[in-house]
Design an enzyme around this catalytic site. Sequence first.
Site, PDB file in Angstrom:
ATOM      1  N   LYS A 293      -6.385   9.441  14.060  1.00  0.00           N
ATOM      2  CA  LYS A 293      -5.678  10.302  13.356  1.00  0.00           C
ATOM      3  C   LYS A 293      -5.895  11.835  13.541  1.00  0.00           C
ATOM      4  CE  LYS A 293      -4.692   6.909  10.401  1.00  0.00           C
ATOM      5  NZ  LYS A 293      -3.364   6.727  10.226  1.00  0.00           N
TER       6      LYS A 293
ATOM      7  N   ASP B 199       7.546  -3.837   9.227  1.00  0.00           N
ATOM      8  CA  ASP B 199       5.957  -4.270   9.212  1.00  0.00           C
ATOM      9  C   ASP B 199       6.351  -5.416  10.127  1.00  0.00           C
ATOM     10  OD1 ASP B 199       3.211  -5.012   8.201  1.00  0.00           O
ATOM     11  OD2 ASP B 199       3.852  -3.656   6.540  1.00  0.00           O
TER      12      ASP B 199
ATOM     13  N   TYR C  13     -11.136   5.295  14.429  1.00  0.00           N
ATOM     14  CA  TYR C  13      -9.960   5.780  13.587  1.00  0.00           C
ATOM     15  C   TYR C  13      -9.982   7.123  13.432  1.00  0.00           C
ATOM     16  CZ  TYR C  13      -7.779   5.714   8.950  1.00  0.00           C
ATOM     17  OH  TYR C  13      -6.860   5.825   7.745  1.00  0.00           O
TER      18      TYR C  13
ATOM     19  N   THR D 247      -5.984   1.474  -2.239  1.00  0.00           N
ATOM     20  CA  THR D 247      -5.322   0.600  -1.638  1.00  0.00           C
ATOM     21  C   THR D 247      -6.013  -0.374  -1.135  1.00  0.00           C
ATOM     22  OG1 THR D 247      -5.080   1.309   0.555  1.00  0.00           O
ATOM     23  CG2 THR D 247      -3.788   2.343  -0.648  1.00  0.00           C
TER      24      THR D 247
ATOM     25  N   GLY E 242       0.905  -1.402  -0.062  1.00  0.00           N
ATOM     26  CA  GLY E 242      -0.094   0.026  -0.020  1.00  0.00           C
ATOM     27  C   GLY E 242       0.947   1.232  -0.016  1.00  0.00           C
TER      28      GLY E 242
ATOM     29  N   ASN F  46     -16.009  10.904  10.417  1.00  0.00           N
ATOM     30  CA  ASN F  46     -16.242   9.928   9.329  1.00  0.00           C
ATOM     31  C   ASN F  46     -17.275   9.092  10.087  1.00  0.00           C
ATOM     32  OD1 ASN F  46     -16.798   8.854   6.673  1.00  0.00           O
ATOM     33  ND2 ASN F  46     -14.727   7.529   6.579  1.00  0.00           N
TER      34      ASN F  46
ATOM     35  N   ASN G 266       3.695   5.280   9.131  1.00  0.00           N
ATOM     36  CA  ASN G 266       2.819   4.920   8.164  1.00  0.00           C
ATOM     37  C   ASN G 266       1.890   3.866   8.440  1.00  0.00           C
ATOM     38  OD1 ASN G 266       1.477   4.665   5.292  1.00  0.00           O
ATOM     39  ND2 ASN G 266       2.421   2.748   5.620  1.00  0.00           N
TER      40      ASN G 266
ATOM     41  N   ASP H  77       6.148  -5.496  15.116  1.00  0.00           N
ATOM     42  CA  ASP H  77       5.016  -4.953  15.301  1.00  0.00           C
ATOM     43  C   ASP H  77       5.466  -3.416  16.169  1.00  0.00           C
ATOM     44  OD1 ASP H  77       2.536  -4.137  16.584  1.00  0.00           O
ATOM     45  OD2 ASP H  77       1.980  -6.251  16.778  1.00  0.00           O
TER      46      ASP H  77
HETATM   47  P1  NAD Z   1      -2.707  -0.864   4.338  1.00  0.00           P
HETATM   48  O1  NAD Z   1      -3.805  -1.719   5.194  1.00  0.00           O
HETATM   49  O2  NAD Z   1      -2.619  -1.468   2.948  1.00  0.00           O
HETATM   50  O3  NAD Z   1      -1.337  -1.160   4.672  1.00  0.00           O
HETATM   51  C1  NAD Z   1      -0.834  -0.955   6.216  1.00  0.00           C
HETATM   52  C2  NAD Z   1       0.565  -1.737   6.401  1.00  0.00           C
HETATM   53  O4  NAD Z   1       0.843  -1.378   7.879  1.00  0.00           O
HETATM   54  C3  NAD Z   1       0.273  -3.272   6.333  1.00  0.00           C
HETATM   55  O5  NAD Z   1       1.619  -3.712   5.629  1.00  0.00           O
HETATM   56  C4  NAD Z   1       0.325  -3.679   7.530  1.00  0.00           C
HETATM   57  O6  NAD Z   1       0.934  -4.801   7.897  1.00  0.00           O
HETATM   58  C5  NAD Z   1       0.993  -2.616   8.371  1.00  0.00           C
HETATM   59  N1  NAD Z   1       0.946  -2.650   9.928  1.00  0.00           N
HETATM   60  C6  NAD Z   1      -0.352  -2.765  10.293  1.00  0.00           C
HETATM   61  N2  NAD Z   1      -0.339  -2.768  11.802  1.00  0.00           N
HETATM   62  C7  NAD Z   1       0.955  -2.837  11.935  1.00  0.00           C
HETATM   63  C8  NAD Z   1       1.817  -2.970  13.115  1.00  0.00           C
HETATM   64  N3  NAD Z   1       1.121  -3.222  14.581  1.00  0.00           N
HETATM   65  N4  NAD Z   1       3.052  -2.780  13.290  1.00  0.00           N
HETATM   66  C9  NAD Z   1       3.804  -2.804  11.815  1.00  0.00           C
HETATM   67  N5  NAD Z   1       3.053  -2.518  10.702  1.00  0.00           N
HETATM   68  C10 NAD Z   1       1.693  -2.606  10.733  1.00  0.00           C
HETATM   69  O7  NAD Z   1      -3.091   0.617   4.148  1.00  0.00           O
HETATM   70  P2  NAD Z   1      -2.890   1.787   3.452  1.00  0.00           P
HETATM   71  O8  NAD Z   1      -3.997   1.893   2.869  1.00  0.00           O
HETATM   72  O9  NAD Z   1      -1.641   1.774   2.706  1.00  0.00           O
HETATM   73  O10 NAD Z   1      -2.438   2.991   4.666  1.00  0.00           O
HETATM   74  C11 NAD Z   1      -1.204   3.555   5.284  1.00  0.00           C
HETATM   75  C12 NAD Z   1      -1.530   4.620   6.102  1.00  0.00           C
HETATM   76  O11 NAD Z   1      -2.252   5.666   5.427  1.00  0.00           O
HETATM   77  C13 NAD Z   1      -2.315   4.129   7.442  1.00  0.00           C
HETATM   78  O12 NAD Z   1      -1.787   4.801   8.579  1.00  0.00           O
HETATM   79  C14 NAD Z   1      -3.920   4.842   6.773  1.00  0.00           C
HETATM   80  O13 NAD Z   1      -4.621   4.889   8.223  1.00  0.00           O
HETATM   81  C15 NAD Z   1      -3.425   5.819   6.019  1.00  0.00           C
HETATM   82  N6  NAD Z   1      -4.621   6.228   5.463  1.00  0.00           N
HETATM   83  C16 NAD Z   1      -5.039   5.287   4.095  1.00  0.00           C
HETATM   84  C17 NAD Z   1      -6.009   6.096   3.394  1.00  0.00           C
HETATM   85  C18 NAD Z   1      -6.485   5.395   2.281  1.00  0.00           C
HETATM   86  O14 NAD Z   1      -7.520   5.649   1.449  1.00  0.00           O
HETATM   87  N7  NAD Z   1      -5.978   4.155   1.904  1.00  0.00           N
HETATM   88  C19 NAD Z   1      -6.489   7.429   3.819  1.00  0.00           C
HETATM   89  C20 NAD Z   1      -6.326   8.008   4.771  1.00  0.00           C
HETATM   90  C21 NAD Z   1      -5.197   7.675   5.707  1.00  0.00           C
END
Ligand code: NAD
Length: 444
Positions: A354, A235, A350, A385, A215, A344, A285, A258
């Site tokens: 945030k 990760d 969440y 994603t 992602g 939201n 992230n 983690d």
């Molecule tokens: P995703 O779920 O595709 O990827 C998140 C990654 O974080 C995964 O690889 C997961 O294994 C890892 N992760 C989760 N918990 C973990 C932990 N405890 N320790 C280590 N790694 C961990 O998510 P994404 O869509 O790529 O989102 C990335 C960031 O962007 C997040 O913080 C999310 O809240 C934020 N975000 C995403 C969106 C969106 O539209 N996708 C919108 C706003 C914010």
Amino acid sequence: MSADTYLNLVNGGFTGKLAKQLGLPQPTPLRRFQEGQALLDGPVLVIGDDELARLLSADWDLDVHRVAAPDLRYSAVVLGLTSLTHPSELAAPVLELAGVLKRLARGGRVFTVSRAATSDDAPAVAAARQGVDGFLRSIAKELRGGATANGLVLGSDVPVTAPSVVGALRFFLSTRSAFVDGQLLEVDSLAGSLPASWDRPLAGRVAVVTGAARGIGESIADTLARDGATVVVVDVPAAGEHLVVVANRVRGTALQLDVTAPDAGARILEHALARHGRLDIVVHNAGITRDKLLANMTPEKWDSVLAVNIASQLAINEALLTSGDFTDAPRIVSLASTSGIAGNRGQANYAASKGGVIGMVRATAPLLEVFGGTANAVAPGFIETEMTARIPAVTRQVARRLNSLQQGGLPVDVAETVAFLASPAAGGIVGRVLRVCGQNLVGR
Ligand code: NAD
């Protein structure tokens, strides 16, 4: 081909014509940055500030016009509005812009440079300055063809030649900011420095990206590496296999961890120092969602989201800040979300996490300033994603359209913004939030 089937259809020959006849929204595929791409393809019109015009023509060799030529298509229009003293002074530059708007190129840029309105200003000065805010956000909603409008708001002592003004101008004019729209970013100080190379501004820097196995995090790792950084990707062990693929691709190292582990900060630092000799940039992230209406919320769903999305970041920052090994113009960039700004439905947990990120960077930034460091947040809107692929199909289609660019962003859009905030030139941007949301129509 985008994951967004609707976007593909309305840009297809027959289906595109049909969509037009039916008056359906017609999002334009956005142009993203590629290595070797010119900053701008065509001329730029600079209205107002001579200093800005000089920067764009002398330093960056752009085709700068001070008066609009008839019939010419402009790639960008930059408005220098730093010396406004009364709202009546807005008319001339704004109407000059109006005269060329229909000739703005596909994917064009409108960009304002103005000053922050404060309670110390004379009322007329504050009115003029705040007026820029309303005007900019409105025209961003009027532009079509993938064009965007953004602006910089300078603190009272910040000249237009400050490194962060120059760096931000370059970011916003380029395709790196493709999905950033309708935003006004504050530049707080003269801190920061221009990179030796705009292509590799992160050369010599070591960065850690959490949640980097897929992602947005994966794209951040790629982008920081492209910009010259050595990248440590972090990760959970369950994602270990793909984490190694990412680490190898970016020629960095992988750390299975983690982020909620009590010693996460110490382990990140230990890994970076042992393998790469230093740590300069941390991108928080890793994030999760556990959506439920609050009436149905369970302690597990509330606690896990708060633990991963905000408590881990606080603990890691604390470990880094007290280590004495995170002191060379360090950068913290945290992933917030537009949900944390506008709220939201179904995301109280969440959004609390945030919103927490936004508060955290604001309060962490002053602790880093003595080292020439910064902490800032990036707030994505709808990004394509695996996280958003889990949203039910109809809700997902609607969510994608609810912004001025009428489409979802890509992970790389967030990554480019993170890379900009992590760069040396962004040193004067402290404790701020930059939204990457195509100007979401809901919320602020
Ligand atoms: P995703 O779920 O595709 O990827 C998140 C990654 O974080 C995964 O690889 C997961 O294994 C890892 N992760 C989760 N918990 C973990 C932990 N405890 N320790 C280590 N790694 C961990 O998510 P994404 O869509 O790529 O989102 C990335 C960031 O962007 C997040 O913080 C999310 O809240 C934020 N975000 C995403 C969106 C969106 O539209 N996708 C919108 C706003 C914010």
